[in-house]
Design a protein around this motif. Sequence first.
Motif, PDB file in Angstrom:
ATOM      1  N   VAL A 113     -10.880  11.837   6.824  1.00 22.27           N
ATOM      2  CA  VAL A 113      -9.771  12.779   7.073  1.00 22.27           C
ATOM      3  C   VAL A 113      -9.554  13.538   5.646  1.00 22.27           C
ATOM      4  CG1 VAL A 113      -7.166  12.732   7.150  1.00 22.27           C
ATOM      5  CG2 VAL A 113      -8.554  11.006   8.343  1.00 22.27           C
ATOM      6  N   ALA A 114      -9.783  14.905   5.947  1.00 25.31           N
ATOM      7  CA  ALA A 114      -9.727  15.568   4.484  1.00 25.31           C
ATOM      8  C   ALA A 114      -8.018  16.090   4.641  1.00 25.31           C
ATOM      9  CB  ALA A 114     -10.541  16.837   4.821  1.00 25.31           C
ATOM     10  N   LEU A 115      -7.695  16.013   3.063  1.00 23.33           N
ATOM     11  CA  LEU A 115      -6.261  15.989   3.051  1.00 23.33           C
ATOM     12  C   LEU A 115      -6.000  17.197   2.131  1.00 23.33           C
ATOM     13  CD1 LEU A 115      -4.864  12.699   2.071  1.00 23.33           C
ATOM     14  CD2 LEU A 115      -5.092  13.628   4.237  1.00 23.33           C
ATOM     15  N   VAL A 116      -5.088  18.426   2.349  1.00 23.54           N
ATOM     16  CA  VAL A 116      -4.780  19.682   1.633  1.00 23.54           C
ATOM     17  C   VAL A 116      -3.390  19.755   1.852  1.00 23.54           C
ATOM     18  CG1 VAL A 116      -4.930  22.212   1.576  1.00 23.54           C
ATOM     19  CG2 VAL A 116      -6.861  20.858   2.194  1.00 23.54           C
ATOM     20  N   LYS A 117      -2.688  20.107   0.437  1.00 26.42           N
ATOM     21  CA  LYS A 117      -1.215  20.082   0.445  1.00 26.42           C
ATOM     22  C   LYS A 117      -0.740  21.658   0.584  1.00 26.42           C
ATOM     23  CE  LYS A 117      -1.381  18.372  -3.730  1.00 26.42           C
ATOM     24  NZ  LYS A 117      -1.004  17.944  -5.165  1.00 26.42           N
ATOM     25  N   THR A 118       0.229  21.612   1.182  1.00 21.76           N
ATOM     26  CA  THR A 118       1.320  22.981   1.131  1.00 21.76           C
ATOM     27  C   THR A 118       2.602  22.758   1.550  1.00 21.76           C
ATOM     28  OG1 THR A 118       1.175  24.959   2.748  1.00 21.76           O
ATOM     29  CG2 THR A 118       0.938  22.915   3.739  1.00 21.76           C
ATOM     30  N   VAL A 119       3.346  23.772   1.811  1.00 21.75           N
ATOM     31  CA  VAL A 119       4.547  23.681   1.886  1.00 21.75           C
ATOM     32  C   VAL A 119       5.496  24.106   3.039  1.00 21.75           C
ATOM     33  CG1 VAL A 119       5.226  23.776  -0.840  1.00 21.75           C
ATOM     34  CG2 VAL A 119       5.224  25.642   0.533  1.00 21.75           C
ATOM     35  N   ALA A 120       6.780  23.622   3.210  1.00 19.24           N
ATOM     36  CA  ALA A 120       7.515  24.110   4.405  1.00 19.24           C
ATOM     37  C   ALA A 120       8.729  24.748   3.743  1.00 19.24           C
ATOM     38  CB  ALA A 120       7.829  22.947   5.225  1.00 19.24           C
ATOM     39  N   TYR A 121       9.177  25.801   3.976  1.00 20.95           N
ATOM     40  CA  TYR A 121      10.425  26.331   3.422  1.00 20.95           C
ATOM     41  C   TYR A 121      11.575  26.244   4.372  1.00 20.95           C
ATOM     42  CZ  TYR A 121       6.647  29.286   1.621  1.00 20.95           C
ATOM     43  OH  TYR A 121       5.462  29.560   0.787  1.00 20.95           O
ATOM     44  N   LEU A 122      12.740  25.778   3.677  1.00 18.92           N
ATOM     45  CA  LEU A 122      14.006  25.260   4.241  1.00 18.92           C
ATOM     46  C   LEU A 122      15.136  26.278   3.172  1.00 18.92           C
ATOM     47  CD1 LEU A 122      13.884  21.579   4.975  1.00 18.92           C
ATOM     48  CD2 LEU A 122      13.760  23.789   6.504  1.00 18.92           C
ATOM     49  N   GLY A 123      15.212  27.524   3.555  1.00 19.86           N
ATOM     50  CA  GLY A 123      16.067  28.202   2.711  1.00 19.86           C
ATOM     51  C   GLY A 123      15.202  28.463   1.481  1.00 19.86           C
ATOM     52  N   LEU A 124      15.761  28.350   0.539  1.00 21.00           N
ATOM     53  CA  LEU A 124      15.161  28.725  -0.971  1.00 21.00           C
ATOM     54  C   LEU A 124      14.358  27.510  -1.531  1.00 21.00           C
ATOM     55  CD1 LEU A 124      17.399  31.081  -2.733  1.00 21.00           C
ATOM     56  CD2 LEU A 124      15.621  31.417  -1.098  1.00 21.00           C
ATOM     57  N   GLU A 125      14.337  26.292  -0.741  1.00 21.36           N
ATOM     58  CA  GLU A 125      13.759  25.095  -1.130  1.00 21.36           C
ATOM     59  C   GLU A 125      12.402  24.917  -0.309  1.00 21.36           C
ATOM     60  OE1 GLU A 125      14.629  20.174  -0.575  1.00 21.36           O
ATOM     61  OE2 GLU A 125      15.975  21.800   0.481  1.00 21.36           O
ATOM     62  N   ALA A 126      11.319  24.291  -1.205  1.00 21.13           N
ATOM     63  CA  ALA A 126      10.160  24.131  -0.652  1.00 21.13           C
ATOM     64  C   ALA A 126       9.879  22.780  -0.608  1.00 21.13           C
ATOM     65  CB  ALA A 126       8.977  24.898  -1.403  1.00 21.13           C
ATOM     66  N   ARG A 127       9.563  22.354   0.844  1.00 22.46           N
ATOM     67  CA  ARG A 127       9.458  20.743   0.961  1.00 22.46           C
ATOM     68  C   ARG A 127       7.735  20.481   1.207  1.00 22.46           C
ATOM     69  NH1 ARG A 127      13.631  18.234   4.208  1.00 22.46           N
ATOM     70  NH2 ARG A 127      15.388  18.967   3.260  1.00 22.46           N
ATOM     71  N   SER A 128       7.176  19.570   0.458  1.00 25.70           N
ATOM     72  CA  SER A 128       5.693  19.162   0.339  1.00 25.70           C
ATOM     73  C   SER A 128       5.456  18.813   1.895  1.00 25.70           C
ATOM     74  CB  SER A 128       5.764  17.835  -0.409  1.00 25.70           C
ATOM     75  OG  SER A 128       5.914  18.365  -1.687  1.00 25.70           O
TER      76      SER A 128
END
Length: 496
Positions: free
Chosen positions: A2-17
Amino acid sequence: MVALVKTVAYLGLEARSVEVQCQVGPGLPRFNLVGLPDKAVSESRERVQAALAAMGLALPPKRITVNLSPADLPKDGSHYDLPIALALLAAMGVTDAEQLGDWIAVGELALDGRVVPSPGVLIAALHASEVGSGLICPAAQGPEARWASGVPVLAPRDLVGLLGHLKGSLVLPEPPRGEVAETVEGNDLRQVRGQETAKRALEIAAAGGHNLMMVGPPGSGKSLLASCLPGILPPMTPAEALEVSMVQSVAGTLEAGRISRSRPFRAPHHSASMAALTGGGLKVRPGEVSLAHLGVLFLDELPEFQRPVLDSLRQPLETGSVDVARANAHVTFPARVQLVAAMNPCRCGYAGDPARNCNKYPRCIGDYQARLSGPLLDRIDLHVHVGAVSALDMTLPPPAEGSAEVARRVAAARARQVARGVRSNAELEGGKLDTFAAPDEAGRKLLLQAAEKLRLSARGYTRMLRVARTIADLAGAETVGRAHIAEALSYRLMTG
């Protein structure tokens, strides 16, 4: 594997991992994407497959599963393309998965393998700075990402260049930091003939960050006066400029990472919907009231807006933020705006004009102004009548004082307010309001008499005190006096 890469989700002006997990295993050939993706994210399978084909790579004839974790967080936007492609390449053994562990990746993929811009890169860069990671983003948005201090930024033009950098066969240059845009010169108050009362109200509004309503016949200069307001407002501080740029980034309007210290000026058409004005839509995006954050929101022909749309501004004007609630998300955007509104006195525009008759007076006035709710009007600090301008007035020489002179007085008044620990007097409340806006004895007596006669609401009383404090600041007075209270009251007589 399993390969893992980090990104983000945007909730308003907040970024969630968000963690992109990719597994290539035995089974019938299939590409599954799970983790509450929306339509744009689900379609990334086709874009990723086409981008890999453009590099000369084919998907293995195995079962490919990509999970976006946490699985209960809704995912939307095209910026998941690049992390999905990198996770898939790592799972296929094309690149080293461990190399990607220290990076957050965002970006959309074109079918030919180019990495193209997507909204929210500045938010992702600030999040990367908080968690101690680097950022991989499109080349066009590298300057935008560089505004987050201390974040290593890789800004490839295409997947081939990024893979070459990761393997050491080439080195991607560090993108330059975005530029600070030059201040755009707007209209000057020297263009306004007459209208001394309106210009005085505009100066007070600028000095204290107050909301302003101008009422007058067509062609009296209301829109011109409103367009002069940005020219007398103080420039934003670096922290404020970054705050405004974060809103522009998530809205996708931050061009080439260029940050401006000029305050936003937004003037939506009166046909704007509630989602356009306050934010929302299928993919929740900031509305005009958030795009005008720390600047001016100008609503011309105010009664022509739909009443529910106008009433949706009541909460943002009071709290400085707007909450957009949806079944699958609850998003908050900043909305600390200075509202400037303009309207005609009636539908035809000529009520009270001695030179022209209003055929349906007084019903025309009542019907037209009844479109505005009392609670909305109560949130507007300054109400001023803008009289008609004659052709003779237009032949007079321009006034000696223009925007530059007024801006200096406004800047001096704002400096006094910052020294009190607030951005502007419009934000004075609680103990600070009692401490700094308390009038002297003569002013207090006049205030009590006026409050009883005009039946001021608690909100109206508070806002009137803030205006009086601003008038005193413009005069350089330490204490709010009777004259300051009297002038502040004169701007609330329209609504009572």
